[in-house]
Design a protein around this motif. Sequence first.
Motif, PDB file in Angstrom:
ATOM      1  N   GLU A   1      -0.746   0.888 -30.578  1.00  0.00           N
ATOM      2  CA  GLU A   1      -1.341   2.177 -30.237  1.00  0.00           C
ATOM      3  C   GLU A   1      -2.674   1.940 -29.535  1.00  0.00           C
ATOM      4  O   GLU A   1      -3.509   1.176 -30.020  1.00  0.00           O
ATOM      5  N   ILE A   2      -2.852   2.577 -28.400  1.00  0.00           N
ATOM      6  CA  ILE A   2      -4.101   2.436 -27.663  1.00  0.00           C
ATOM      7  C   ILE A   2      -4.698   3.815 -27.407  1.00  0.00           C
ATOM      8  O   ILE A   2      -3.998   4.826 -27.401  1.00  0.00           O
ATOM      9  N   SER A   3      -6.015   3.842 -27.202  1.00  0.00           N
ATOM     10  CA  SER A   3      -6.723   5.066 -26.835  1.00  0.00           C
ATOM     11  C   SER A   3      -7.556   4.780 -25.597  1.00  0.00           C
ATOM     12  O   SER A   3      -8.257   3.759 -25.538  1.00  0.00           O
TER      13      SER A   3
ATOM     14  N   GLU B   1       1.789  11.458 -16.777  1.00  0.00           N
ATOM     15  CA  GLU B   1       1.903  12.588 -17.697  1.00  0.00           C
ATOM     16  C   GLU B   1       1.177  12.338 -19.011  1.00  0.00           C
ATOM     17  O   GLU B   1       0.759  13.274 -19.687  1.00  0.00           O
ATOM     18  N   ALA B   2       1.042  11.060 -19.379  1.00  0.00           N
ATOM     19  CA  ALA B   2       0.397  10.733 -20.662  1.00  0.00           C
ATOM     20  C   ALA B   2      -1.123  10.766 -20.574  1.00  0.00           C
ATOM     21  O   ALA B   2      -1.791  10.967 -21.586  1.00  0.00           O
TER      22      ALA B   2
ATOM     23  N   MET C   1       1.269   5.081 -27.096  1.00  0.00           N
ATOM     24  CA  MET C   1       1.841   3.797 -27.484  1.00  0.00           C
ATOM     25  C   MET C   1       2.014   2.924 -26.246  1.00  0.00           C
ATOM     26  O   MET C   1       2.440   3.406 -25.185  1.00  0.00           O
ATOM     27  N   ALA C   2       1.678   1.644 -26.390  1.00  0.00           N
ATOM     28  CA  ALA C   2       1.778   0.709 -25.273  1.00  0.00           C
ATOM     29  C   ALA C   2       2.648  -0.479 -25.654  1.00  0.00           C
ATOM     30  O   ALA C   2       2.617  -0.947 -26.797  1.00  0.00           O
TER      31      ALA C   2
ATOM     32  N   GLY D   1      11.010   7.302 -24.335  1.00  0.00           N
ATOM     33  CA  GLY D   1       9.640   7.718 -24.611  1.00  0.00           C
ATOM     34  C   GLY D   1       8.970   6.959 -25.735  1.00  0.00           C
ATOM     35  O   GLY D   1       7.942   7.394 -26.255  1.00  0.00           O
ATOM     36  N   GLU D   2       9.520   5.795 -26.098  1.00  0.00           N
ATOM     37  CA  GLU D   2       8.963   5.031 -27.208  1.00  0.00           C
ATOM     38  C   GLU D   2       7.574   4.493 -26.876  1.00  0.00           C
ATOM     39  O   GLU D   2       6.738   4.335 -27.764  1.00  0.00           O
ATOM     40  N   TYR D   3       7.335   4.184 -25.620  1.00  0.00           N
ATOM     41  CA  TYR D   3       6.006   3.762 -25.179  1.00  0.00           C
ATOM     42  C   TYR D   3       5.728   4.380 -23.819  1.00  0.00           C
ATOM     43  O   TYR D   3       6.642   4.710 -23.060  1.00  0.00           O
ATOM     44  N   ARG D   4       4.452   4.531 -23.519  1.00  0.00           N
ATOM     45  CA  ARG D   4       4.065   5.201 -22.278  1.00  0.00           C
ATOM     46  C   ARG D   4       3.053   4.402 -21.480  1.00  0.00           C
ATOM     47  O   ARG D   4       2.415   4.932 -20.565  1.00  0.00           O
ATOM     48  N   ALA D   5       2.887   3.150 -21.850  1.00  0.00           N
ATOM     49  CA  ALA D   5       1.987   2.266 -21.108  1.00  0.00           C
ATOM     50  C   ALA D   5       2.462   0.834 -21.262  1.00  0.00           C
ATOM     51  O   ALA D   5       3.143   0.487 -22.236  1.00  0.00           O
TER      52      ALA D   5
END
Length: 308
Positions: A162-164, A199-200, A175-176, A287-291
Motif C-alpha cells: 500500500e502506498i500513499s 483514475e487513481a 495498492m502498488a 483492479g487488485e493494484y493500480r500502480a
Amino acid sequence: MIKYVYGDIIFVENLLMNYLILFSTAKLTKISYKRINIIIASIAGAIYAVFYYFPGFEYLYTWLLKIIFSLFIIVVAFNPYTFKEFGRIILVFYIVSLIFGGAAFGIYYLVNGVRYSYKGIFYMESFPAKLLFLSIICSYIIVKYSWGYIISKIKREKILLEISILKDNKRICLMALVDTGNSLTDPITNLPVIVAEYEAIKEILPEEIQKIFEHNKENNLNVIASVLSRSEWMTKFRFIPFKSLGTENGMLIGFKPDAVSIEDKRSKNYVKDIIIAIYNKNLSKDGEYRALLHPEILSNYNGGKKSA
C-alpha cells in the motif's frame, strides 16, 4: 486367508508414480534435470518398494530410513548444488507425493473401499490400470492448478504494497505491485519512477492536467506543452519515455510528488526522491493494484524517514 502380491506389478506401479512425482517436482521447481537421472531414481524407489514384501527387510521401512531414502532419491534425480536448493526440492517433492498418493488412494477407496490392512499398511487387492490412469490425471490437474494458485497468492502477498502519494496537502492511497520489469527512470534526474493509473490519482492533479487525460490527448506533445506553459505545474512535470505497457516507443507524463509513503505490516516509510508517471489505462484487470512500483525503491527506502 492368504493374500498374494505380485512383485512385477508393484515395481511397475511404483516406477511410474515415482517418475511422475519426480518429473512434476522438476517442473514446479524449474530446476535443470536429466531425464536419465529421474529414471534411475525412479527405479531405485521402485526396488525399495518391492523389498518391503520380502521377510527380513522390515528395518528398511522405519520413519528415519524412509526419510533418508527419499533424500537419496532426490540427490540422484537432481544433484542439487546448494542446501537452499535442496530444501526447496524436498518441500515440493513431499507436497507432490502427498497429492499423487492421496489422489490414487482416494479414487481407489471411492470405487472399491479398503478391505485389508496390515501393520498400518493398506493393501489393495487390485489396482486396475484405468484407475491408475485416472488418478494420474486427477493428480496432474490438482498439482497444475492448485500449485499455480498457491504460488500466485504467495507472490502477491510479498509484492503488493500500500502506498500513499502526497502532493500539495492532498493524499491518495492505492495498492502498488512491485514490478521487477519496471526499470523506468526520469531521464533528467535519474530518479526511479512509479507508474500510476490516472483514475487513481486524478484528484491530486490540477484541472488543466486532468483535461489532457480526459480528452485522451496525453500523447499529443503540442497540446501538453501548450497546457503546461499556462500551468503552475509547468516546472513540476516532465516526459518519461518507455517501451512497455503495450507501446514500443511511448511517452508518459510524470511529476515529482512531495513524498510517497510505502507501508507494509511492520512500518511506514517515506520517499521523496521519486517520480510519478501517469498511465491512462488499467494496470490490473481485476483492479487488485493500480500502480507499478520500481523495485529499486524497496532497496533504498529503508534509508528514509520511518514511522511506527
